[in-house]
Design a protein around this motif. Sequence first.
Motif, PDB file in Angstrom:
ATOM      1  N   SER A  74     -13.465  -1.268 -11.560  1.00 30.07           N
ATOM      2  CA  SER A  74     -12.353  -1.871 -11.839  1.00 30.07           C
ATOM      3  C   SER A  74     -11.252  -1.312 -11.476  1.00 30.07           C
ATOM      4  CB  SER A  74     -12.212  -2.379 -13.314  1.00 30.07           C
ATOM      5  OG  SER A  74     -11.917  -1.344 -14.075  1.00 30.07           O
ATOM      6  N   ALA A  75     -11.407   0.045 -11.018  1.00 31.28           N
ATOM      7  CA  ALA A  75     -10.389   1.122 -10.590  1.00 31.28           C
ATOM      8  C   ALA A  75     -10.784   1.517  -9.219  1.00 31.28           C
ATOM      9  CB  ALA A  75     -10.426   2.257 -11.606  1.00 31.28           C
ATOM     10  N   PHE A  76      -9.598   1.580  -8.298  1.00 32.39           N
ATOM     11  CA  PHE A  76      -9.791   2.061  -7.006  1.00 32.39           C
ATOM     12  C   PHE A  76      -8.274   2.320  -6.474  1.00 32.39           C
ATOM     13  CE2 PHE A  76      -9.042  -2.426  -7.068  1.00 32.39           C
ATOM     14  CZ  PHE A  76      -8.244  -2.651  -6.156  1.00 32.39           C
ATOM     15  N   LYS A  77      -8.507   3.190  -5.359  1.00 31.34           N
ATOM     16  CA  LYS A  77      -7.207   3.336  -4.544  1.00 31.34           C
ATOM     17  C   LYS A  77      -7.355   2.669  -3.117  1.00 31.34           C
ATOM     18  CE  LYS A  77      -6.430   8.056  -6.414  1.00 31.34           C
ATOM     19  NZ  LYS A  77      -6.665   9.640  -6.157  1.00 31.34           N
ATOM     20  N   LEU A  78      -6.116   2.576  -2.571  1.00 22.79           N
ATOM     21  CA  LEU A  78      -6.385   1.672  -1.120  1.00 22.79           C
ATOM     22  C   LEU A  78      -5.669   2.687  -0.121  1.00 22.79           C
ATOM     23  CD1 LEU A  78      -5.785  -1.951  -1.238  1.00 22.79           C
ATOM     24  CD2 LEU A  78      -7.782  -0.771  -0.758  1.00 22.79           C
ATOM     25  N   TYR A 114     -12.942   8.944  -6.433  1.00 16.83           N
ATOM     26  CA  TYR A 114     -12.102   9.956  -6.935  1.00 16.83           C
ATOM     27  C   TYR A 114     -12.366   9.750  -8.612  1.00 16.83           C
ATOM     28  CZ  TYR A 114      -9.222   6.368  -9.129  1.00 16.83           C
ATOM     29  OH  TYR A 114      -8.728   5.019  -9.716  1.00 16.83           O
ATOM     30  N   TRP A 115     -11.933  11.015  -9.103  1.00 17.97           N
ATOM     31  CA  TRP A 115     -12.174  10.856 -10.805  1.00 17.97           C
ATOM     32  C   TRP A 115     -11.004  11.048 -11.574  1.00 17.97           C
ATOM     33  CZ3 TRP A 115     -10.724  14.429 -14.174  1.00 17.97           C
ATOM     34  CH2 TRP A 115     -11.220  14.555 -15.389  1.00 17.97           C
ATOM     35  N   ILE A 125       0.787  -1.068  -0.082  1.00 19.08           N
ATOM     36  CA  ILE A 125       0.010   0.041  -0.052  1.00 19.08           C
ATOM     37  C   ILE A 125       0.867   1.406   0.073  1.00 19.08           C
ATOM     38  CG2 ILE A 125      -1.741   1.143   1.354  1.00 19.08           C
ATOM     39  CD1 ILE A 125      -2.979  -1.303   2.004  1.00 19.08           C
ATOM     40  N   PRO A 126       1.961   1.454   0.762  1.00 20.92           N
ATOM     41  CA  PRO A 126       2.666   2.788   0.850  1.00 20.92           C
ATOM     42  C   PRO A 126       3.272   2.866  -0.714  1.00 20.92           C
ATOM     43  CG  PRO A 126       3.239   1.242   2.827  1.00 20.92           C
ATOM     44  CD  PRO A 126       2.176   0.477   1.883  1.00 20.92           C
ATOM     45  N   SER A 127       3.689   1.867  -1.321  1.00 24.30           N
ATOM     46  CA  SER A 127       4.509   1.955  -2.669  1.00 24.30           C
ATOM     47  C   SER A 127       3.226   2.293  -3.596  1.00 24.30           C
ATOM     48  CB  SER A 127       5.158   0.703  -3.118  1.00 24.30           C
ATOM     49  OG  SER A 127       4.329  -0.393  -3.095  1.00 24.30           O
ATOM     50  N   GLN A 128       2.131   2.133  -3.436  1.00 21.00           N
ATOM     51  CA  GLN A 128       0.752   2.245  -4.299  1.00 21.00           C
ATOM     52  C   GLN A 128       0.601   3.689  -4.160  1.00 21.00           C
ATOM     53  OE1 GLN A 128      -0.563   0.174  -6.515  1.00 21.00           O
ATOM     54  NE2 GLN A 128      -0.109  -1.807  -5.853  1.00 21.00           N
ATOM     55  N   LEU A 129       0.755   4.151  -2.959  1.00 22.20           N
ATOM     56  CA  LEU A 129       0.357   5.677  -2.609  1.00 22.20           C
ATOM     57  C   LEU A 129       1.312   6.369  -3.044  1.00 22.20           C
ATOM     58  CD1 LEU A 129      -1.489   5.479   0.976  1.00 22.20           C
ATOM     59  CD2 LEU A 129      -2.631   5.568  -1.356  1.00 22.20           C
ATOM     60  N   ALA A 130       2.782   6.110  -3.188  1.00 19.79           N
ATOM     61  CA  ALA A 130       3.762   6.861  -3.653  1.00 19.79           C
ATOM     62  C   ALA A 130       3.746   7.247  -4.987  1.00 19.79           C
ATOM     63  CB  ALA A 130       5.152   6.174  -3.215  1.00 19.79           C
ATOM     64  N   LYS A 131       3.054   6.532  -5.803  1.00 17.93           N
ATOM     65  CA  LYS A 131       2.905   6.639  -7.192  1.00 17.93           C
ATOM     66  C   LYS A 131       2.156   8.072  -7.448  1.00 17.93           C
ATOM     67  CE  LYS A 131       0.904   2.723  -8.301  1.00 17.93           C
ATOM     68  NZ  LYS A 131      -0.136   3.478  -8.660  1.00 17.93           N
ATOM     69  N   GLU A 132       2.502   8.791  -8.478  1.00 20.25           N
ATOM     70  CA  GLU A 132       1.862   9.842  -8.901  1.00 20.25           C
ATOM     71  C   GLU A 132       0.555   9.642  -9.268  1.00 20.25           C
ATOM     72  OE1 GLU A 132       2.097  13.523 -12.132  1.00 20.25           O
ATOM     73  OE2 GLU A 132       3.786  12.203 -12.108  1.00 20.25           O
ATOM     74  N   ASN A 133       0.323   8.419  -9.870  1.00 24.94           N
ATOM     75  CA  ASN A 133      -1.374   8.039 -10.243  1.00 24.94           C
ATOM     76  C   ASN A 133      -1.546   6.972  -9.014  1.00 24.94           C
ATOM     77  OD1 ASN A 133      -3.540   6.921 -10.884  1.00 24.94           O
ATOM     78  ND2 ASN A 133      -2.756   6.241 -12.885  1.00 24.94           N
ATOM     79  N   VAL A 147     -11.155   3.488  -2.014  1.00 28.85           N
ATOM     80  CA  VAL A 147     -11.839   4.625  -2.778  1.00 28.85           C
ATOM     81  C   VAL A 147     -12.102   4.261  -4.233  1.00 28.85           C
ATOM     82  CG1 VAL A 147     -11.407   6.977  -3.182  1.00 28.85           C
ATOM     83  CG2 VAL A 147     -11.055   6.211  -0.880  1.00 28.85           C
ATOM     84  N   GLY A 148     -13.300   4.166  -4.717  1.00 27.10           N
ATOM     85  CA  GLY A 148     -13.621   3.789  -5.994  1.00 27.10           C
ATOM     86  C   GLY A 148     -13.536   4.920  -6.938  1.00 27.10           C
ATOM     87  N   ARG A 149     -13.285   4.603  -8.031  1.00 24.51           N
ATOM     88  CA  ARG A 149     -13.098   5.608  -9.219  1.00 24.51           C
ATOM     89  C   ARG A 149     -14.623   5.979  -9.731  1.00 24.51           C
ATOM     90  NH1 ARG A 149     -12.890   5.178 -15.077  1.00 24.51           N
ATOM     91  NH2 ARG A 149     -12.043   7.038 -15.989  1.00 24.51           N
ATOM     92  N   VAL A 150     -15.125   7.352  -9.957  1.00 20.17           N
ATOM     93  CA  VAL A 150     -16.214   7.375 -10.821  1.00 20.17           C
ATOM     94  C   VAL A 150     -15.866   8.135 -12.274  1.00 20.17           C
ATOM     95  CG1 VAL A 150     -17.601   7.923  -8.761  1.00 20.17           C
ATOM     96  CG2 VAL A 150     -16.273   9.727  -9.808  1.00 20.17           C
ATOM     97  N   LYS A 151     -16.774   7.768 -13.092  1.00 24.37           N
ATOM     98  CA  LYS A 151     -16.521   8.038 -14.559  1.00 24.37           C
ATOM     99  C   LYS A 151     -17.128   9.427 -14.999  1.00 24.37           C
ATOM    100  CE  LYS A 151     -17.013   3.205 -16.119  1.00 24.37           C
ATOM    101  NZ  LYS A 151     -17.782   2.241 -16.957  1.00 24.37           N
TER     102      LYS A 151
END
Length: 441
Positions: free
Chosen positions: A301-305, A357-358, A243-251, A284-288
């Motif tokens: 299919s897209a989300f953040k943790l 998020y969008w 999770i930390p490395s996922q959150l460290a990404k710009e996206n 946190v899910g993505r909205v289109k």
Amino acid sequence: MKRFAMQKLLEWKNDPDRLPLIIRGARQVGKTWLMKEFGRTCFEKCAYINFDRNERMQRLFSGDFDVERILQGLAVESDVEIEPEHTLMILDEIQEVPAALQSLKYFCEDERHSYYIVAAGSLLGIAMHGGTSFPVGKVDSMELYPLSFTEFLEATGNGQLLHLLQQQDFGLMTAFKDKYIDLLKNYYFVGGMPAAVNAYVKDKNLKNVRRVHQRLLSAYEQDFSKHAPTPVIPRIQMVWDGIPSQLAKENKKFIYSVLREGARAKDFELAIQWLIDCGLCHKVGRVKKGGIPLKAYQDISAFKLYFVDVGLLAAMVDLDARTLLKGNDIFVEFKGALTEQYICQQILSDLDLVPYYWSAEASKGEVDFVLQYSGNVIPIEVKAEENLNAKSLKSFITNYQLPFGIRTSMSDYRVQAHLLNLPLYAFSQLREVCEGMEAGE
């Protein structure tokens, strides 16, 4: 320690149509303390029963669901004479006895009394998926999170600063912004886990705070081995560590291949859901698009943790306490991940809203959080410092014809056309400032 969730419990107590209440949340967020304090301060009597490794309760609930028989057993176990009108019954770690969870249905359906029953369990979310007959429609529920920044202000003896926030006197707030910023930096490091906050309040020794964090992280990882299905344990650990490395990404969209080359969703879905169910991370899910209702436009299919707590995230990446002494360095370290983690926590705890998020389909445009509140879509851009560039936010507002958007940063409060800058330390006041924007104030 004052928890604002106490007000929700008081509202539940005073509701004549109350149902048994289940409090859910990660281990060590303060569920037991909150329930006991509620019983101590708001009831004549409090019958506390802990179901963890309690064979007597296993036997009590292995029989029929006769309410009178169960009440008698709970009275003997707690050594408290239970009078339904004056006694709070606390059933802690109820997930250890699934039949006890099922029994709440019969307390709800008993027409003779309106019982005061509060149940809690650290892994209750998982228990609900383990073949347990959950009393759907027969219980109320409440999520308990780590202390929010506003609760942190109260706990650290900064009640006057909290009062100033709640008054929304942004002019006076700006005069004391150095105090708010220093306290926010400390909150980024300490977080809101009650044990960590208590350690900080005791002597301000950040090394002791970090030791508390390490103990908590170790306990959570031991829970993986103790409670999770054996085949899933390695993948839970991989997601947790990743999770930390996922959150460290710009996206910050969750990418399975970051965990393991060639990994796919089906390989890690159970592991992610396990962590969500026990409250250790938030999805946190993505909205289109920015339309009402937001859930109708969710891309599953897209989300953040995000982590359960900003202090634990800081501990996971071994953020050094000395960083606190380097001006605003803490807000640019870790590529803004701590700041987004902080905002996510406040949305869940202080605002009690569902974050999305969008992101654009074919460009780099992204809005960090999107909320649905009072019939409006509220887009939120999170900036770690005083960077006021918000191209994606402005574009999102224009494209979906929204009344306004929120940019939260270290910059002072200001309103510019359809854009409001809300200081990070004042984010708890989002509901009120949105209502002010709607009213044209």
